[in-house]
Design a protein around this motif. Sequence first.
Motif, PDB file in Angstrom:
ATOM      1  N   ILE A 196      27.178  -9.569  44.095  1.00 21.05           N
ATOM      2  CA  ILE A 196      28.221  -9.093  45.007  1.00 21.05           C
ATOM      3  C   ILE A 196      28.040  -9.715  46.394  1.00 21.05           C
ATOM      4  O   ILE A 196      29.012 -10.169  47.006  1.00 21.05           O
ATOM      5  CB  ILE A 196      28.223  -7.555  45.073  1.00 21.05           C
ATOM      6  N   ILE A 197      26.814  -9.777  46.872  1.00 19.17           N
ATOM      7  CA  ILE A 197      26.538 -10.387  48.176  1.00 19.17           C
ATOM      8  C   ILE A 197      26.917 -11.867  48.158  1.00 19.17           C
ATOM      9  O   ILE A 197      27.531 -12.374  49.105  1.00 19.17           O
ATOM     10  CB  ILE A 197      25.056 -10.202  48.571  1.00 19.17           C
ATOM     11  N   LEU A 198      26.571 -12.582  47.094  1.00 19.63           N
ATOM     12  CA  LEU A 198      26.934 -13.999  46.985  1.00 19.63           C
ATOM     13  C   LEU A 198      28.444 -14.179  46.947  1.00 19.63           C
ATOM     14  O   LEU A 198      28.985 -15.098  47.572  1.00 19.63           O
ATOM     15  CB  LEU A 198      26.294 -14.628  45.747  1.00 19.63           C
ATOM     16  N   GLN A 199      29.129 -13.323  46.217  1.00 16.87           N
ATOM     17  CA  GLN A 199      30.593 -13.383  46.134  1.00 16.87           C
ATOM     18  C   GLN A 199      31.212 -13.245  47.524  1.00 16.87           C
ATOM     19  O   GLN A 199      32.116 -13.995  47.889  1.00 16.87           O
ATOM     20  CB  GLN A 199      31.101 -12.275  45.212  1.00 16.87           C
ATOM     21  N   ILE A 200      30.720 -12.307  48.307  1.00 13.66           N
ATOM     22  CA  ILE A 200      31.225 -12.100  49.667  1.00 13.66           C
ATOM     23  C   ILE A 200      30.910 -13.305  50.547  1.00 13.66           C
ATOM     24  O   ILE A 200      31.767 -13.784  51.309  1.00 13.66           O
ATOM     25  CB  ILE A 200      30.639 -10.802  50.262  1.00 13.66           C
ATOM     26  N   LYS A 201      29.699 -13.837  50.433  1.00 16.64           N
ATOM     27  CA  LYS A 201      29.304 -15.005  51.228  1.00 16.64           C
ATOM     28  C   LYS A 201      30.187 -16.202  50.909  1.00 16.64           C
ATOM     29  O   LYS A 201      30.657 -16.901  51.814  1.00 16.64           O
ATOM     30  CB  LYS A 201      27.847 -15.344  50.971  1.00 16.64           C
ATOM     31  N   PHE A 202      30.449 -16.455  49.631  1.00 17.77           N
ATOM     32  CA  PHE A 202      31.273 -17.596  49.245  1.00 17.77           C
ATOM     33  C   PHE A 202      32.714 -17.417  49.722  1.00 17.77           C
ATOM     34  O   PHE A 202      33.346 -18.368  50.166  1.00 17.77           O
ATOM     35  CB  PHE A 202      31.237 -17.804  47.738  1.00 17.77           C
ATOM     36  N   ALA A 203      33.230 -16.198  49.644  1.00 14.06           N
ATOM     37  CA  ALA A 203      34.594 -15.932  50.095  1.00 14.06           C
ATOM     38  C   ALA A 203      34.727 -16.186  51.593  1.00 14.06           C
ATOM     39  O   ALA A 203      35.689 -16.824  52.040  1.00 14.06           O
ATOM     40  CB  ALA A 203      34.986 -14.493  49.754  1.00 14.06           C
ATOM     41  N   ILE A 204      33.761 -15.728  52.363  1.00 13.10           N
ATOM     42  CA  ILE A 204      33.800 -15.931  53.813  1.00 13.10           C
ATOM     43  C   ILE A 204      33.656 -17.414  54.150  1.00 13.10           C
ATOM     44  O   ILE A 204      34.354 -17.928  55.034  1.00 13.10           O
ATOM     45  CB  ILE A 204      32.716 -15.083  54.502  1.00 13.10           C
ATOM     46  N   THR A 205      32.786 -18.119  53.450  1.00 17.31           N
ATOM     47  CA  THR A 205      32.595 -19.549  53.685  1.00 17.31           C
ATOM     48  C   THR A 205      33.888 -20.322  53.445  1.00 17.31           C
ATOM     49  O   THR A 205      34.267 -21.176  54.254  1.00 17.31           O
ATOM     50  CB  THR A 205      31.476 -20.103  52.779  1.00 17.31           C
ATOM     51  N   ILE A 206      34.571 -20.030  52.354  1.00 19.40           N
ATOM     52  CA  ILE A 206      35.830 -20.718  52.033  1.00 19.40           C
ATOM     53  C   ILE A 206      36.878 -20.420  53.104  1.00 19.40           C
ATOM     54  O   ILE A 206      37.545 -21.319  53.611  1.00 19.40           O
ATOM     55  CB  ILE A 206      36.334 -20.306  50.638  1.00 19.40           C
ATOM     56  N   LYS A 207      36.993 -19.156  53.446  1.00 26.55           N
ATOM     57  CA  LYS A 207      38.008 -18.749  54.430  1.00 26.55           C
ATOM     58  C   LYS A 207      37.782 -19.426  55.783  1.00 26.55           C
ATOM     59  O   LYS A 207      38.718 -19.956  56.389  1.00 26.55           O
ATOM     60  CB  LYS A 207      37.984 -17.234  54.589  1.00 26.55           C
ATOM     61  N   LEU A 208      36.546 -19.439  56.256  1.00 22.59           N
ATOM     62  CA  LEU A 208      36.246 -20.040  57.559  1.00 22.59           C
ATOM     63  C   LEU A 208      36.405 -21.561  57.538  1.00 22.59           C
ATOM     64  O   LEU A 208      36.881 -22.156  58.513  1.00 22.59           O
ATOM     65  CB  LEU A 208      34.834 -19.664  58.009  1.00 22.59           C
ATOM     66  N   ALA A 209      36.033 -22.197  56.434  1.00 23.46           N
ATOM     67  CA  ALA A 209      36.153 -23.655  56.343  1.00 23.46           C
ATOM     68  C   ALA A 209      37.619 -24.087  56.371  1.00 23.46           C
ATOM     69  O   ALA A 209      37.980 -25.038  57.066  1.00 23.46           O
ATOM     70  CB  ALA A 209      35.471 -24.159  55.072  1.00 23.46           C
TER      71      ALA A 209
END
Length: 95
Positions: free
Chosen positions: A12-25
């Motif tokens: 779940i933590i990785l899923q959130i991290k990847f989602a935030i990374t994509i959104k910010l990029a």
Amino acid sequence: MGIFYLFLFILIILQIKFAITIKLAVRKLEKNQITQELAENFLKKIRSVWWVPYTTKYFNLMRKGYALIYVSQEVSEETKKKLLSMMKFRLVKGI
């Protein structure tokens, strides 16, 4: 059972991290003029994403990031090909 919950928590933590990374990029691409350096930074950030969260929102963001880089005249063809292969590896369809 404790190991299962720990594993689930980490996913779940990785899923959130990847989602935030994509959104910010993608947001950074939208705000700035696309250059070779910006495209390479986008590639570097997307490489750190092991998988795209399985929702339409994040697949569309990935497509949008690809489209922004693809139409830019300042980005080399080699970088565009690397980005395309990375999108295919992350199972982003419709490119």
